[in-house]
Scaffold this active site. Structure first.
Site, PDB file in Angstrom:
ATOM      1  CE1 TYR A  45      29.012 -77.534  41.780  1.00  0.00           C
ATOM      2  CE2 TYR A  45      29.449 -79.390  43.241  1.00  0.00           C
ATOM      3  CZ  TYR A  45      28.663 -78.769  42.290  1.00  0.00           C
ATOM      4  OH  TYR A  45      27.507 -79.386  41.861  1.00  0.00           O
ATOM      5  CB  SER A  72      26.244 -80.678  45.104  1.00  0.00           C
ATOM      6  OG  SER A  72      27.348 -81.557  45.151  1.00  0.00           O
TER       7      SER A  72
END
Length: 448
Positions: A272, A247
């Site tokens: 995250y 990501s």
């Protein structure tokens, strides 16, 4: 420090990432002290000096690995304890929190490699294969003539029906769905051992920055533990290619734009992001130790038909469809690099093709992004225009863990994969708007 060569090193690096995230979000002072080969009178029996002493005491030959020319930086335990005390004293005297990593130059490396053998058509395992990106990828791979085994646990993060409807028309003679958790290594080994899988595309994860702040341990268990599990599956079954869905969140508050793969990513600002970077570190250790080809593909804000309901564009669309005001966090000037899902899928397919043609294993981190930025307020205007609905906007404070901008440098993707995005943001938003209006035409709109 982005290329650990053992699982132990990778877990230590993951710890530093998590600690920085808690410093950023909660103001904790953190000192990460990197100890170099500590020895002492009560040293653990498994460590080298203690082991050598026992061999000498029992008239055994001293066993060494290699030719004896490797070098270590040995530190007496009293000095290490003194460093800890100094760290505590320094922290106690601070007027504001800080994050510091304290270390010395890196140690010695050794190399390992093996040749990859692959063939066409391929059999590809896609984790998260019923999800947003995974479902689109499975469809593309099937259309290209491959066999696909999808793994998905249908986590209740969003309705199961959305996932099932995305894969219900797949040809069952070449598509297999295994409903399982990626953390259950034994179950996955049992399910895959006779399937002759050529490559794993690992997309399964707990997604989202804001939910990760509420449940950081759950994110660590799935995103780090699950990635470790899938790497072990690849190693045990001799699957030589591992494509990892990472990501753009790993870049954190990077000031240099556009974001390049060589930029520092050691200071994540959400759980995250920390788990995604940890997955990259673990994947590198398996490349180094076991000769896997690993591509870590850093996705930049993926959107398109069947987007997850928690993501901004889908949420904005549901607010428009139900005559609710659109909730905008901040003043609308934050910028994101939005990437249409078909372009992301094409990048994954090109990554698989590159891996298939290699003569020796490689480890690469590659950005996949639209390579242009869109302001949040312009995104809201764009989706409203595509849906032909005038928006009302409710402005809310900026959320913890959010970054002010993302922007992908895709020169490496162009060079290694011959890849570039093809879908402009207005076209992609129109495609999404057409899908979302048709999807909710005959069913209740999910609550925002």
């Amino acid at each position: 420090m982005g290329e650990p060569i053992s699982p132990y090193a990778a877990t230590e690096g993951s710890g530093e990432l998590l600690e920085h995230m808690f410093h950023h979000l909660h103001g904790i002072t953190v000192h990460c002290l990197r100890f170099f080969t500590v020895y002492e009178p009560r040293q653990r029996p498994d460590l080298g000096i203690h082991k050598f002493d026992r061999q000498l005491l029992t008239d055994q030959h001293i066993t060494t690995s290699g030719d004896g020319t490797s070098r270590r930086d040995y530190t007496y335990v009293a000095n290490g304890v003194d460093d800890r005390v100094r760290s505590l004293r320094h922290a106690k005297g601070l007027s504001a929190s800080e994050y510091k990593t304290i270390s010395s130059p890196a140690g010695v490396r050794f190399a390992y490699s093996r040749t990859i053998h692959s063939q066409r058509p391929m059999h590809i395992c896609v984790t998260g294969g019923a999800g947003f990106i995974g479902g689109h990828l499975c469809r593309r791979l099937l259309n290209d003539g491959h066999r696909v085994t999808a793994i998905d646990n249908f986590d209740p993060f969003y309705p199961r029906a959305i996932k099932e409807e995305g894969i219900e028309d797949f040809p069952r003679e070449r598509f297999t769905l295994i409903e399982a958790d990626i953390g259950d290594t034994d179950a996955l080994l049992h399910a895959l051992h006779a399937r002759s899988v050529d490559a794993i595309v690992h997309l399964a994860a707990r997604a989202g920055v804001r939910p990760s702040i509420e449940a950081p341990r759950a994110y660590e268990e799935t995103n780090v533990g699950g990635t470790q599990s899938m790497l072990e599956v690849a190693q045990e079954l001799g699957i030589d290619t591992f494509i990892y869905g990472s990501s753009s969140s790993v870049y954190g508050t990077n000031d240099t734009v556009p974001f390049a793969e060589a930029d520092p990513v050691g200071e994540p600002i959400s759980p995250y992001a920390a788990t995604k970077r940890s997955g990259e570190l673990l994947a590198h250790t398996f490349h180094h130790l076991h000769g896997l080809t690993v591509h870590c593909l850093r996705f930049f804000t993926v959107y398109g038909p069947r987007q997850r309901p928690d993501q901004a564009i889908h949420r904005f669309a549901r607010q428009l469809l139900t005559d609710q005001p659109i909730t905008m966090y901040g003043d609308g000037t934050s910028r994101r690099d939005y990437t249409y899902v078909a372009d992301i899928v094409d990048g994954i397919v090109r990554s698989l093709r590159r891996a298939e043609g290699l003569d020796a294993p490689e480890y690469e981190i590659i950005n996949l992004g639209g390579s242009e930025t869109t302001q949040l307020k312009d995104l809201i205007s764009g989706i409203a225009e595509a849906m032909d609905i005038t928006p009302e906007i409710e402005r809310l404070p900026t959320q913890p863990g959010d970054v002010t901008r993302t922007y992908a440098d895709i020169s490496k993707a162009k060079r290694l994969l011959d890849w570039a995005p093809e879908t402009p943001i207005d076209e992609g938003l129109q495609n999404f708007a057409d899908w979302v209006k048709a999807y909710y035409e005959d069913r209740p709109v999910l609550e925002v």
